[in-house]
Design an enzyme around this catalytic site. Structure first.
Site, PDB file in Angstrom:
ATOM      1  N   GLN A  62      -0.652 -16.925 -13.998  1.00 24.92           N
ATOM      2  CA  GLN A  62      -0.466 -17.484 -12.664  1.00 24.92           C
ATOM      3  C   GLN A  62      -0.102 -16.391 -11.664  1.00 24.92           C
ATOM      4  OE1 GLN A  62       2.645 -20.262 -13.615  1.00 24.92           O
ATOM      5  NE2 GLN A  62       3.865 -18.675 -14.569  1.00 24.92           N
ATOM      6  N   GLU A 107       9.684 -18.961 -22.716  1.00 22.11           N
ATOM      7  CA  GLU A 107       9.026 -18.754 -21.424  1.00 22.11           C
ATOM      8  C   GLU A 107       7.654 -18.137 -21.667  1.00 22.11           C
ATOM      9  OE1 GLU A 107       7.560 -18.504 -18.025  1.00 22.11           O
ATOM     10  OE2 GLU A 107       9.619 -19.268 -17.962  1.00 22.11           O
ATOM     11  N   ASP A 114       4.176 -19.667 -25.864  1.00 22.19           N
ATOM     12  CA  ASP A 114       3.775 -21.002 -25.435  1.00 22.19           C
ATOM     13  C   ASP A 114       4.807 -22.030 -25.888  1.00 22.19           C
ATOM     14  OD1 ASP A 114       2.413 -23.698 -25.966  1.00 22.19           O
ATOM     15  OD2 ASP A 114       0.907 -22.661 -24.775  1.00 22.19           O
ATOM     16  N   GLY A 115       5.382 -22.755 -24.940  1.00 21.76           N
ATOM     17  CA  GLY A 115       6.426 -23.717 -25.263  1.00 21.76           C
ATOM     18  C   GLY A 115       5.943 -24.856 -26.128  1.00 21.76           C
ATOM     19  N   ASP A 121      12.033 -27.284 -18.477  1.00 22.18           N
ATOM     20  CA  ASP A 121      12.140 -26.796 -17.096  1.00 22.18           C
ATOM     21  C   ASP A 121      10.795 -26.208 -16.699  1.00 22.18           C
ATOM     22  OD1 ASP A 121      12.898 -25.819 -14.667  1.00 22.18           O
ATOM     23  OD2 ASP A 121      14.205 -24.246 -15.445  1.00 22.18           O
ATOM     24  N   TYR A 139      11.656 -29.031  -2.308  1.00 16.93           N
ATOM     25  CA  TYR A 139      10.569 -29.613  -3.092  1.00 16.93           C
ATOM     26  C   TYR A 139       9.815 -30.623  -2.233  1.00 16.93           C
ATOM     27  CZ  TYR A 139      12.288 -27.560  -7.459  1.00 16.93           C
ATOM     28  OH  TYR A 139      12.664 -26.689  -8.445  1.00 16.93           O
TER      29      TYR A 139
END
Length: 353
Positions: free
Chosen positions: A95, A170, A201-202, A220, A289
């Protein structure tokens, strides 16, 4: 036009003197999601609209030196912050990552152009995503954090002296690098002997985790697009349930009731099929947000009954069961914990249907 940051979802920072022009992914002509914002071209100090009307070129609607957030998840609207200084801009394997100093909220982290956290305005999100679940179970010991590579979530979790082990997974090492450089007081907690930081990778980590190991799992994550998409799907929730002990809890961010009820309803449907203890939706206010609010899913596995709406392990000063050397809480308290589950009528009827 001089652009110092243009992200894949259309958010842009303009330098002083830069003017959005037709054809650029800055939101003035066409977003990547295919939605127009009603402007077509700019000539002689005016912006021509599709309906034939004009906005004056000196209108306060458009200003240089501002970050503006556009996304397919909230088409037809945007959120802007005045930029004091661009601190970091880079593209990881997953990203676009950017950090800037804002005029009102301190440092601001964005991923793919979407605001993830603000230094002086993000504490409601992190305090609630940690203390809603951990305040609902006695003596949490083993906790997993998916995401959270900047370290704000870990910071809050270390308030609990009963914690023996914290795993953080993370996916993006650039996020961790940004933390180490710009938030050293947060990154220092990665060196706590109770903490294991995993870059990976979570979803895969949870799937491979030991069964019935964790007391709590906190997801999160960013929004359900890009690298975080899998964290909102049923297979991920099934893996989470397997990794939790009986009566274990999970908390994951769950979007805004004002924009994303269709997403929320799908998340709730997935959770109700997986978690046999309880499934709850809570929400809170976060100024930076979209719509100013964010939601949370709070679920428990079958086992000892968990009453999320009445904290058994509160940490606010009036009922402190937890002693900490950290700074006082800024947002969370037992009353806000209980109030977070009180929903507006329209949201309650849709969620309960």
């Amino acid at each position: 036009m001089e652009v110092i940051s243009t992200n894949t979802n259309g958010s842009t920072i303009f330098k002083s003197g830069a003017i959005p022009m037709n054809g650029h992914h800055n939101g003035t002509s066409k977003h990547q999601n295919g939605h127009k914002n009603g402007t077509s071209e700019q000539q002689n100090g005016t912006i021509s609209l599709d309906n034939g009307n004009e906005l004056l070129g000196n209108s306060n609607c458009i200003k240089p030196g501002w970050f503006s957030e556009f996304s397919a998840l909230w088409p037809g609207e945007a959120f802007s912050l005045k930029v004091e200084k661009l601190l970091f801009q880079g593209k990881s394997d997953y990203q676009d990552v950017m950090l800037f100093e804002s005029a009102t909220y301190g440092k601001v982290l964005t991923l793919d152009g979407a605001i993830q956290h603000t230094e002086n305005g993000g504490f409601p999100y992190t305090e609630m995503i940690v203390h809603l679940p951990l305040g609902s179970i006695p003596n949490p010991k083993k906790v997993l954090i998916i995401g959270g590579g900047i370290g704000f979530t870990l910071f809050e979790m270390l308030r609990y002296p009963t914690i023996e082990k914290i795993d953080i997974v993370e996916i993006d090492d650039v996020v961790v690098d940004v933390s180490r450089k710009f938030f050293p007081y947060l990154a220092a907690n990665f060196n706590d002997p109770r903490v294991t930081l995993v870059l990976g990778d979570g979803a895969a980590f949870v799937k491979a985790a030991q069964a019935e190991y964790y007391d709590a799992i906190i997801v999160d994550s960013s929004d359900p697009i890009g690298p975080a998409k899998d964290l909102f799907e049923r297979p991920f929730f099934e893996a989470v349930a397997k990794a939790l002990r009986p009566g274990g809890v999970v908390c994951t961010q769950a979007e805004s009731i004002w924009l994303h009820m269709h997403i929320i309803k799908q998340i709730i449907a997935n959770c109700r099929q997986v978690f046999k203890g309880s499934v709850n939706y809570a929400w809170t206010t976060v100024p930076t947000y979209p719509t100013g609010v964010i939601g949370y899913m709070l679920c428990s596995t079958e086992g000892p009954e968990i009453d999320f709406k009445n904290p058994v392990n509160p940490i606010d000063k009036e009922t402190a069961q937890v002693k900490s050397k950290l700074a006082p809480l800024k947002f969370y308290n037992s009353d806000i914990h209980k109030a977070a589950f009180i929903l507006p009528s329209f949201a309650r009827s849709m969620i309960e249907s």
